[in-house]
Design an enzyme around this catalytic site. Structure first.
Site, PDB file in Angstrom:
ATOM      1  N   ASP A  67       0.822  -1.210   0.000  1.00 56.34           N
ATOM      2  CA  ASP A  67       0.000   0.000   0.000  1.00 56.34           C
ATOM      3  C   ASP A  67       0.858   1.264   0.000  1.00 56.34           C
ATOM      4  O   ASP A  67       2.072   1.207   0.204  1.00 56.34           O
ATOM      5  CB  ASP A  67      -0.960  -0.014   1.206  1.00 56.34           C
ATOM      6  N   ASP A 136      -7.532  -2.375  14.134  1.00 54.35           N
ATOM      7  CA  ASP A 136      -8.939  -2.639  13.810  1.00 54.35           C
ATOM      8  C   ASP A 136      -9.089  -3.876  12.920  1.00 54.35           C
ATOM      9  O   ASP A 136     -10.156  -4.132  12.381  1.00 54.35           O
ATOM     10  CB  ASP A 136      -9.545  -1.410  13.100  1.00 54.35           C
ATOM     11  N   HIS A 138      -7.299  -4.431  10.089  1.00 50.21           N
ATOM     12  CA  HIS A 138      -7.032  -4.234   8.661  1.00 50.21           C
ATOM     13  C   HIS A 138      -5.720  -4.882   8.228  1.00 50.21           C
ATOM     14  O   HIS A 138      -4.804  -5.060   9.027  1.00 50.21           O
ATOM     15  CB  HIS A 138      -7.138  -2.767   8.235  1.00 50.21           C
ATOM     16  N   GLU A 143      -9.552  -1.309   5.122  1.00 50.76           N
ATOM     17  CA  GLU A 143     -10.214  -0.932   6.368  1.00 50.76           C
ATOM     18  C   GLU A 143     -11.438  -1.818   6.603  1.00 50.76           C
ATOM     19  O   GLU A 143     -11.915  -2.487   5.674  1.00 50.76           O
ATOM     20  CB  GLU A 143     -10.658   0.541   6.274  1.00 50.76           C
TER      21      GLU A 143
END
Ligand code: GLP
Length: 260
Positions: A67, A136, A138, A143
């Site tokens: 990413d 979280d 990811h 996400e």
């Protein structure tokens, strides 16, 4: 998913580096998927050491990064491109032509993402995808609620990720948009190795390994991957219900099948 609980973050990174090094030795033309962030820093340091001291040869290795932030200059201190060259590529004998990092300056994101997918396929697919884990759940910048079939594309960061990652940016200068490999792209890798350490990752680790498969915890998709190894330290393993079982399984493995 194979779960390996290790005494410390150092052990997590040591075993991850061993897994990468073993692949590079066995298959000098292998294709690696690579993450950024704090988690893999020591893995890269260990691989650089192996290159210097043992001649670990990256000259024919191909890499694809997971990413990147959209809109950043290539040499921006927070750009993942800069991170990769400073932490890893700049210290090994990799060929620049074999390095692929999502282009933060592309003027056609959709076209770039298609080309990125095409380049991965052209290279023969990813042999080993190294992954960090967001608090979280990811992976990459997928996400919560990212499609579990998603491909490389533009994503919008959540406030929580904006908050956690903002330390590397000047106030108000952090991009909210990123390019990330999709969960579906990651799932096509032949082997995934996901690393997590620290108490702050415990909830995400439990969700990924023992929770339901849900787009709300994108890493849980790895439960459907045929060859994923989760390397976690004691603190990150805190919320796992079957800790004793995972330890027993790994202890019972013949030494030559461990990653040490
Ligand atoms: C970031 C990155 C991920 C990384 C994760 C964990 O937002 N996009 O690729 O794996 O969050 O980061 P860290 O290793 O710093 O905890």
């Amino acid at each position: 998913m194979e779960v390996v609980i290790l005494p410390s973050p150092e052990e997590v990174t040591r075993l991850a580096a061993n897994l990468v090094a073993r692949l590079v030795r066995e298959t000098p033309t292998c294709v690696l998927g690579l993450p950024t962030g704090n988690t893999p820093l020591k893995v890269y340091q260990a691989l650089v050491r192996m290159h210097r001291e043992q001649g670990l040869d990256f000259s024919r290795v191909t890499t694809f990064n997971l990413d990147e932030y959209l809109g950043l200059e290539y040499d921006h201190p927070a750009s993942y491109r800069r991170y990769m060259w400073e932490q890893f590529f700049g210290h090994i004998n990799i060929s620049q032509d074999n390095v692929h990092i999502p282009d933060s300056k592309t003027d056609n994101v959709e076209r770039f993402c298609m080309m990125y997918e095409h380049a991965i396929a052209e290279a023969g697919g990813i042999d080993l995808q190294l992954l960090g884990l967001g608090e979280d759940g990811h992976i990459g910048f997928n996400e919560p609620t990212s499609s579990l079939a998603s491909r490389t594309r533009l994503k919008t960061l959540t406030d929580a990720t904006m908050h956690r990652n903002q330390t590397t940016f000047e106030k108000g200068k952090m991009p909210r948009h990123v390019i990330t490999m999709g969960v579906g792209t990651i799932m096509e890798s032949r082997r995934c190795v996901i690393l997590a350490f620290g108490r702050q990752k415990a909830k995400a680790v439990a969700g990924m390994i023992e929770g339901p498969v849900t787009a709300f915890v994108p890493a849980s998709a790895l439960q459907l991957h045929p060859e994923t190894i989760a390397l976690v330290d004691e603190a990150a393993a805190t919320d796992l219900k079957l800790q004793a079982y995972y330890r027993q399984v790994y202890r019972n493995k013949p030494t030559w099948q461990r990653y040490e």
